[in-house]
Design an enzyme around this catalytic site. Sequence first.
Site, PDB file in Angstrom:
ATOM      1  N   GLU A   3      14.180 -32.482  28.098  1.00 37.05           N
ATOM      2  CA  GLU A   3      12.890 -33.139  28.983  1.00 37.05           C
ATOM      3  C   GLU A   3      12.232 -32.125  30.002  1.00 37.05           C
ATOM      4  O   GLU A   3      12.204 -32.356  31.236  1.00 37.05           O
ATOM      5  CB  GLU A   3      13.457 -34.368  29.695  1.00 37.05           C
ATOM      6  CG  GLU A   3      13.854 -35.459  28.735  1.00 37.05           C
ATOM      7  CD  GLU A   3      14.358 -36.884  29.406  1.00 37.05           C
ATOM      8  OE1 GLU A   3      14.686 -36.970  30.848  1.00 37.05           O
ATOM      9  OE2 GLU A   3      14.427 -37.830  28.904  1.00 37.05           O
ATOM     10  N   GLU A  13      16.477 -39.476  21.968  1.00 32.74           N
ATOM     11  CA  GLU A  13      17.335 -40.169  23.133  1.00 32.74           C
ATOM     12  C   GLU A  13      16.177 -41.440  22.868  1.00 32.74           C
ATOM     13  O   GLU A  13      15.102 -41.705  23.122  1.00 32.74           O
ATOM     14  CB  GLU A  13      17.073 -39.724  24.472  1.00 32.74           C
ATOM     15  CG  GLU A  13      17.853 -38.744  24.809  1.00 32.74           C
ATOM     16  CD  GLU A  13      17.853 -38.450  26.308  1.00 32.74           C
ATOM     17  OE1 GLU A  13      17.671 -39.223  27.355  1.00 32.74           O
ATOM     18  OE2 GLU A  13      18.072 -37.148  26.607  1.00 32.74           O
TER      19      GLU A  13
HETATM   20  O1  AHR Z   1      20.492 -40.495  28.743  1.00 32.05           O
HETATM   21  C1  AHR Z   1      20.153 -40.459  30.253  1.00 32.05           C
HETATM   22  C2  AHR Z   1      19.198 -39.527  30.713  1.00 32.05           C
HETATM   23  O2  AHR Z   1      17.844 -39.988  30.350  1.00 32.05           O
HETATM   24  C3  AHR Z   1      19.363 -37.941  30.210  1.00 32.05           C
HETATM   25  O3  AHR Z   1      20.136 -37.258  30.826  1.00 32.05           O
HETATM   26  C4  AHR Z   1      17.913 -37.631  30.090  1.00 32.05           C
HETATM   27  O4  AHR Z   1      17.555 -36.694  29.213  1.00 32.05           O
HETATM   28  C5  AHR Z   1      17.243 -38.776  30.209  1.00 32.05           C
HETATM   29  O5  AHR Z   1      16.090 -38.995  31.104  1.00 32.05           O
END
Ligand code: AHR
Length: 497
Positions: free
Chosen positions: A172, A291
Amino acid sequence: KKANMAIDPSFVVGKIDPRIYGSFIEHLGRAVYGGVYEPDHASATKEGFRQDVLDLVKELNVPIVRYPGGNMVSGYNWEDGVGPLKNRPKKLELAWRVLEPNYVGTNEFATWAKQANAEVMMAVNLGTRGVDAARNLLEYCNHPEGSYYSDLRISHGYKQPHAIKTWCLGNEMDGPWQIGHKTAEEYGRLANETAKAMRLVDPSIELVACGSSNVDMPTFPEWEATTLAHTYEEVDYISLHQYYGNPTDDSASYLAKTLEMDRFIETVIATCDYIKAKKRSKKTMYLSFDEWNVWYHSREADSKMEPWSVAPPQLEDVYNFEDALLVGSMLMSFLKRADRVKMACLAQLVNVIAPIMTENGGPAWRQTIFYPYMHVSVFGRGVSLQPVVKTPYYDTKAYTDVPQLDTAVVYNEESEQLTIFGLNRHLEDDLTVTIDIRGFESYQIKEHIVLENNDVKAVNTKDDDRVKPHTNGNAKVDQGKVTAHFSSASWHVIRLE
Ligand code: AHR
C-alpha cells in the site's frame, strides 16, 4: 421470484489459479502471537505452533499465505526476526503501535506454512528500506549455499532454502498512512529497481507491484498507470486491496457491494491493458487481489487502544451471517475474472479480521465467513465457466439494477465434477433457480450445501456455532435441468457429478 441459468462446458472464462484462495498473516494483534504461535498452548507443536489452528487452516485448504505485512512490513527489518531467539530485539512496531518481540520471523513462518500445506507470499519493505534489504532477504531465503546470506540461514539451522516463489514489492505504498509513503513516480522507480536486483538473485521468482489501497483512493487508477509504466516488464502482477463494511446498517446495499468490486477489477484490467498497448508489449499483466474482506466491526474499539503492548487484540471483527454472504459474493467476483485474477488473499487468517478465532490458552473456532471461504476454496478448483443468467433485478438505497442471483460456476476436469455457487442476495424474496446444464446431461446432484439463517446479524462464538452450513438443499435434476429453492439471503453450493 424465478431465475434461469444455462451452463455449457465450452463457455470457459479461464483456468482457476488455486492461489486465489490465499490468505494473509501479518504481525498484527493476535494473528501471530496467540494465533498461529502459542508455545504454552495445550495443542502446541514442538515448534510452538497451535495445532488446533493448523487443523482449521488445513480445512480451508489455503494454498498461499502473505507475510509479514501489511502496513507492518513498511517499517520491518527482517534481520530482527532471524537467528537465536535470545538475540532478537524487541522493537516499537509503528504501523500498529505495539511492541514486536520478534519471536517469530522468516524461518519460523516458512516452517509454519509448510505444516499448513501453504506457500509463502513474502512482502519486502519498500517503506523505510529498499533494494539492498530486499535482495539480501531473497538471498537469505532462496539461495542454496555458499554466499553470506545463504550461509547465515544455514547457520540459523535451515539447511534447505525456503524456495519462496512469490514476492510483493512493498505494501500500500500509495497510502499516506504508510511508513515511507511514496508518490507513484517514486514508487514505480523503486519497485522497478528492486525487481531488477531481485531477479538477478533468483530469476525464477514472481513479483507483485503495489496497486491502490482501495478503489476510493484519489490517485486510483493513475497510480496503477504510472507504477506499471515503470515496472511493466519486470513484474507479473499488480495488487488490489478492498474491504467492505455495513456501518449504516443498510444490508440491502451491503450485499450489493460486489458490483463495485467487479467494476474495480475491470478498471484495473483496463489500466493494465492500456499500459500494455502503450508499451507495444506482448506480456499480459495479472491481478493479485491480495487483501480483501469485511472490516468494520472492530474499528471503534481499536481507536481506543493504548499503545506499546505485545499482541493486544486488534482488528478482531466478530462476523455475522450477512458478512458471510458478502464474502461468498466476493469470492465469486474472482471466479468471474479467473482469466486475469490469479492470486487473492483473504485478509486475514487468524484473529485479525479472520475466519479463524482463538482464545489465548483456549479453543479455536470458525467465524461465519469461514464457511463460504472453505466452500469455494475446496470445491472451486478447475476452470471457471461463464453461465448465461436471467435473474430479477432490484434497487437499493445505494445501487440500481442489483441482480438478485449472484453466481459462479466451476468445472473440475480431473474429477469431472461441476459446482454451482449461488447467492440469493435479496433480503425478503425467495428464488426458484432453474439451471440448464447442457453438456452435462448425465450429471446428478452429489450435494446441495446451504448456508442460511433468519437473522442476518447472527454470529458464532467459541461456545455457539449459530451460523453453519447444512446439506439439506433441495436441488434436483430432471431431463438436464436442475431446479433449486434459494430462500431469501442464502448461500448455496450445488455439486454435481
Ligand atoms: O489487513 C489489515 C491492513 O489493511 C493491512 O496491514 C494493510 O495493508 C491494509 O490497510
